[in-house]
Design an enzyme around this catalytic site. Structure first.
Site, mmCIF file in Angstrom:
data_model
loop_
_atom_site.group_PDB
_atom_site.id
_atom_site.type_symbol
_atom_site.label_atom_id
_atom_site.label_comp_id
_atom_site.label_asym_id
_atom_site.label_seq_id
_atom_site.Cartn_x
_atom_site.Cartn_y
_atom_site.Cartn_z
ATOM 1 N N ASN A 182 0.579 -0.875 0.095
ATOM 2 C CA ASN A 182 0.174 -0.305 0.309
ATOM 3 C C ASN A 182 0.593 1.095 -0.157
ATOM 4 O O ASN A 182 1.654 1.612 0.741
ATOM 5 C CB ASN A 182 -0.734 0.043 0.865
ATOM 6 C CG ASN A 182 -1.898 -1.084 1.328
ATOM 7 O OD1 ASN A 182 -2.706 -0.775 0.386
ATOM 8 N ND2 ASN A 182 -2.178 -1.734 2.665
ATOM 9 N N LYS A 203 -5.122 4.128 -5.211
ATOM 10 C CA LYS A 203 -5.625 3.089 -4.179
ATOM 11 C C LYS A 203 -5.356 4.113 -2.746
ATOM 12 O O LYS A 203 -5.704 3.113 -1.975
ATOM 13 C CB LYS A 203 -4.734 1.765 -4.102
ATOM 14 C CG LYS A 203 -4.594 0.874 -2.935
ATOM 15 C CD LYS A 203 -5.941 0.520 -3.161
ATOM 16 C CE LYS A 203 -5.981 -0.386 -1.617
ATOM 17 N NZ LYS A 203 -5.020 -1.184 -1.706
#
Length: 258
Positions: A34, A137
């Protein structure tokens, strides 16, 4: 053929020494993580080409262990939770992995990985603009992560509040402006994001980390986007304020140390 690195960003230096012995002459390394990845400015082009991200890769540990030619960036779309070591609870019925080379070149290794990994509940996509997907994202994770870390609650509990929803709109606008300054139009729609998250009862991993006092992905999700914003002179006041509050809380519970 391929090494897939799925640890969180704070653990990258810990695993760097274990990657080298696994590499053959043509082995690729997939980094599924991430936030802003350690390789962000490698094969980036322009004025910041090759710039180091010390917070994410202290001492260039990963950079020295893995040549950029081997790297495949990967963005994961799948809600899951570590119940205990070796036991993962999958929250979403279908998942998606988006893979791409940092320089956008065609990599047949991605097609080979897709053939092995694709399943009825897991789609593999490839892209020539992996950084755009990274920003898209990251925007989602930043919004839910900031509010969730501060409240310790699910998106359903915060996104339904009008004031919190307005904060999400502001954060999306600020992070999108940073991404745009680097040439990436993420097309993240704040209203669609809010609508999707209003019924989300899953606690993201960064929220669980701060609740349990574990090392969290603060630098890749919060510090690095702020650094990139400063590089381009893009103001992010709401994001900066909430990030500072999360940092203070994370320090207090032992989830983060400068």
């Amino acid at each position: 053929d391929a090494v897939i690195v799925t640890v969180k960003a704070p653990a990258l230096p810990d695993v760097a020494s274990g990657i080298g012995p696994l590499l053959g002459p043509k082995t690729v390394v997939v980094f599924a993580m991430n936030g802003i990845p350690w390789w962000y400015f490698l094969r980036h082009g322009g004025e910041f080409e090759g710039r180091r991200l010390e917070r994410i890769d202290p001492g260039d540990t990963i950079r020295k262990a893995v040549a950029i030619e081997r790297v495949i960036g990967c963005v994961v779309y799948r809600g899951s939770e570590i119940v205990e070591p070796g036991v993962i609870r999958v929250e979403s019925p279908k998942g998606r992995l988006v893979m791409g080379a940092p320089d956008g070149r065609e990599m047949p290794e991605i097609d080979a990985l897709a053939k092995v990994m694709e399943a009825p509940d897991l789609a593999i996509e490839k892209t020539s603009t992996i950084r755009t997907t990274v920003w898209a994202k990251a925007t989602q994770n930043i919004c839910s992560g900031l509010l969730g870390c501060l409240t310790g609650t699910t998106p359903k509990a915060t996104y339904s509040d009008p004031v919190c929803a307005d904060a999400v709109r502001t954060i999306v606008a600020e992070i999108s402006a940073v991404a745009r300054a680097f040439g990436h139009e993420t097309a993240v729609d704040a209203e669609k994001l809010i609508a999707a998250q209003r019924n989300q009862t899953h606690l993201s991993s960064i929220i669980l980390d701060i609740l349990k006092g574990r090392r969290m992905e603060f630098d890749s999700l919060f510090a690095a986007p702020a650094e990139l914003g400063r590089l381009k002179g893009v103001p992010t006041p709401t994001f900066d304020l909430l990030s500072a509050l999360v940092k203070a809380k994370a320090r207090e519970v032992g989830s983060y140390a400068d």
